[in-house]
Design a protein around this motif. Structure first.
Motif, short mmCIF file in Angstrom:
data_model
loop_
_atom_site.label_atom_id
_atom_site.label_comp_id
_atom_site.label_asym_id
_atom_site.label_seq_id
_atom_site.Cartn_x
_atom_site.Cartn_y
_atom_site.Cartn_z
N MET A 101 0.80 -1.22 0.00
CA MET A 101 0.00 0.00 0.00
C MET A 101 0.84 1.27 0.00
O MET A 101 0.62 2.18 -0.81
CB MET A 101 -0.92 -0.01 1.23
CG MET A 101 -1.82 1.18 1.37
SD MET A 101 -2.69 1.23 2.97
CE MET A 101 -3.28 -0.43 3.17
N GLU A 102 1.81 1.35 0.88
CA GLU A 102 2.57 2.60 0.96
C GLU A 102 3.41 2.83 -0.29
O GLU A 102 3.60 3.96 -0.72
CB GLU A 102 3.41 2.69 2.24
CG GLU A 102 4.39 1.57 2.47
CD GLU A 102 3.81 0.36 3.19
OE1 GLU A 102 4.57 -0.28 3.93
OE2 GLU A 102 2.62 0.02 3.03
N ARG A 103 3.88 1.76 -0.93
CA ARG A 103 4.62 1.92 -2.18
C ARG A 103 3.70 2.34 -3.31
O ARG A 103 4.07 3.14 -4.17
CB ARG A 103 5.35 0.63 -2.55
CG ARG A 103 6.52 0.38 -1.60
CD ARG A 103 7.65 -0.43 -2.12
NE ARG A 103 8.08 -0.20 -3.46
CZ ARG A 103 8.52 -1.16 -4.26
NH1 ARG A 103 8.57 -2.41 -3.84
NH2 ARG A 103 8.92 -0.89 -5.48
N ALA A 104 2.48 1.80 -3.31
CA ALA A 104 1.50 2.19 -4.34
C ALA A 104 1.20 3.68 -4.25
O ALA A 104 1.18 4.38 -5.26
CB ALA A 104 0.22 1.37 -4.18
N TYR A 123 -16.40 0.07 4.54
CA TYR A 123 -15.20 0.92 4.54
C TYR A 123 -15.49 2.32 5.06
O TYR A 123 -14.59 3.02 5.48
CB TYR A 123 -14.60 1.00 3.13
CG TYR A 123 -14.21 -0.35 2.60
CD1 TYR A 123 -13.08 -1.01 3.09
CD2 TYR A 123 -14.98 -0.98 1.63
CE1 TYR A 123 -12.73 -2.26 2.62
CE2 TYR A 123 -14.63 -2.24 1.16
CZ TYR A 123 -13.50 -2.87 1.65
OH TYR A 123 -13.16 -4.12 1.19
N GLY A 124 -16.75 2.71 5.06
CA GLY A 124 -17.12 4.04 5.53
C GLY A 124 -17.39 4.12 7.02
O GLY A 124 -17.62 5.21 7.54
N SER A 177 -13.21 2.33 11.76
CA SER A 177 -12.80 1.03 11.22
C SER A 177 -11.31 1.05 10.88
O SER A 177 -10.70 2.11 10.76
CB SER A 177 -13.64 0.68 9.98
OG SER A 177 -13.34 1.54 8.91
N ARG A 178 -10.76 -0.12 10.71
CA ARG A 178 -9.36 -0.28 10.30
C ARG A 178 -9.31 -1.33 9.19
O ARG A 178 -8.69 -2.35 9.29
CB ARG A 178 -8.48 -0.74 11.48
CG ARG A 178 -8.30 0.32 12.55
CD ARG A 178 -7.42 1.46 12.03
NE ARG A 178 -7.11 2.42 13.05
CZ ARG A 178 -7.68 3.62 13.15
NH1 ARG A 178 -8.61 3.98 12.31
NH2 ARG A 178 -7.31 4.45 14.10
N ARG A 179 -10.03 -1.03 8.08
CA ARG A 179 -10.20 -1.99 7.01
C ARG A 179 -9.37 -1.73 5.76
O ARG A 179 -9.14 -2.63 4.97
CB ARG A 179 -11.67 -2.01 6.56
CG ARG A 179 -12.63 -2.46 7.58
CD ARG A 179 -14.05 -2.38 7.02
NE ARG A 179 -15.01 -2.76 8.02
CZ ARG A 179 -15.41 -4.00 8.22
NH1 ARG A 179 -14.93 -4.97 7.50
NH2 ARG A 179 -16.29 -4.26 9.16
N SER A 180 -9.00 -0.46 5.54
CA SER A 180 -8.42 -0.12 4.24
C SER A 180 -7.55 1.13 4.34
O SER A 180 -7.42 1.73 5.40
CB SER A 180 -9.54 0.13 3.22
OG SER A 180 -10.18 1.36 3.51
N VAL A 181 -7.04 1.53 3.19
CA VAL A 181 -6.24 2.75 3.10
C VAL A 181 -7.02 3.97 3.58
O VAL A 181 -6.43 4.93 4.06
CB VAL A 181 -5.72 2.95 1.65
CG1 VAL A 181 -6.88 3.21 0.69
CG2 VAL A 181 -4.70 4.06 1.58
N GLU A 219 -2.33 -1.50 11.94
CA GLU A 219 -3.64 -2.05 12.29
C GLU A 219 -4.40 -2.52 11.05
O GLU A 219 -5.02 -3.59 11.06
CB GLU A 219 -4.46 -1.03 13.06
CG GLU A 219 -3.92 -0.74 14.46
CD GLU A 219 -4.62 0.44 15.12
OE1 GLU A 219 -5.53 1.06 14.52
OE2 GLU A 219 -4.24 0.75 16.26
N VAL A 220 -4.37 -1.72 10.00
CA VAL A 220 -5.04 -2.10 8.75
C VAL A 220 -4.38 -3.35 8.18
O VAL A 220 -5.07 -4.30 7.78
CB VAL A 220 -5.01 -0.94 7.73
CG1 VAL A 220 -5.40 -1.42 6.34
CG2 VAL A 220 -5.93 0.18 8.17
N ARG A 221 -3.07 -3.38 8.17
CA ARG A 221 -2.36 -4.54 7.64
C ARG A 221 -2.68 -5.80 8.45
O ARG A 221 -2.93 -6.87 7.89
CB ARG A 221 -0.85 -4.26 7.65
CG ARG A 221 -0.07 -5.32 6.91
CD ARG A 221 1.31 -4.85 6.51
NE ARG A 221 1.19 -4.07 5.28
CZ ARG A 221 1.82 -2.93 5.07
NH1 ARG A 221 2.62 -2.42 5.96
NH2 ARG A 221 1.67 -2.29 3.93
N ALA A 222 -2.71 -5.69 9.77
CA ALA A 222 -3.06 -6.84 10.63
C ALA A 222 -4.49 -7.30 10.36
O ALA A 222 -4.77 -8.50 10.31
CB ALA A 222 -2.87 -6.48 12.10
#
Length: 194
Positions: free
Chosen positions: A35-38, A156-157, A161-165, A176-179
């Motif tokens: 994600m962070e590279r993207a 996602y809204g 939440s800790r689901r996505s970017v 947390e999102v990655r976990a």
């Protein structure tokens, strides 16, 4: 201007916060890639193009071979430089054709979240899930909150939440999102019968 911390790199995050096209391209590149590279990819692309802000018209009109060269690097903007360069150009062409080359034209004046979601789903490389995540990211961090945006973003809204970017605001929330994603993958694998 939003203060984003998605790429975990100040220059890349600055570009994401001030350039809506960079944000869209970061979301496009967030596929089979960290994600962070993207989300750092648009900064790499801008640097290679010698520009401070990306231009949809400039990318749409560029020679496809040159765009692939910019994507290849090293380092590569994405692990699939050829296909992502083509998708980037297709996305930019759509922005030029429908929104005067302005990424923010996707959300400017939308009456509701459902309309925003429909417009985002029309982008090349944006399926249902990616479109909902972008609607959530726009609402949670970019100030784009038409009526019904949370419903359009689905899970996602959700607040907190800790689901996505859309939920990444720094290193801790990224972890947390990655976990959460790793746990969801484990649960999905466990649910598949042997």
């Amino acid at each position: 201007m939003p203060q984003l911390r998605i790429a975990q790199d100040p220059a890349a995050d600055d570009l994401l916060g001030r350039d809506p096209l960079a944000l869209l391209l970061g979301m496009l590149l967030d596929q089979q890639f960290p994600m962070e590279r993207a989300f750092a990819g648009p900064r790499l692309l801008a640097d290679r193009m010698g520009v401070d802000t990306l231009s949809a018209a400039g990318l749409a009109d560029a020679d496809p071979g040159q765009v692939v060269t910019w994507f290849r690097g090293p380092p590569a903007v994405h692990r699939y430089p050829g296909s992502m360069a083509a998708r980037t150009q297709a996305l930019c062409r759509l922005l030029v054709d429908r929104h005067d080359g302005r990424a923010e034209g996707l959300w400017a004046g939308v009456p509701d979240g459902a309309t925003l979601l429909r417009r985002v789903r029309e982008l090349p490389g944006f399926g249902e899930q990616k479109a909902r995540i972008l609607v959530a990211l726009l609402g949670k961090q970019y100030g784009v909150t038409p009526p019904g945006w949370r419903e359009a973003a689905g899970d996602y809204g959700q607040e907190g939440s800790r689901r996505s970017v859309a939920d990444v605001t720094g290193p801790e929330s990224l972890a947390e999102v990655r976990a959460g994603k790793q746990e969801a993958k484990r649960a999905a694998r466990a649910a598949v019968p042997s």
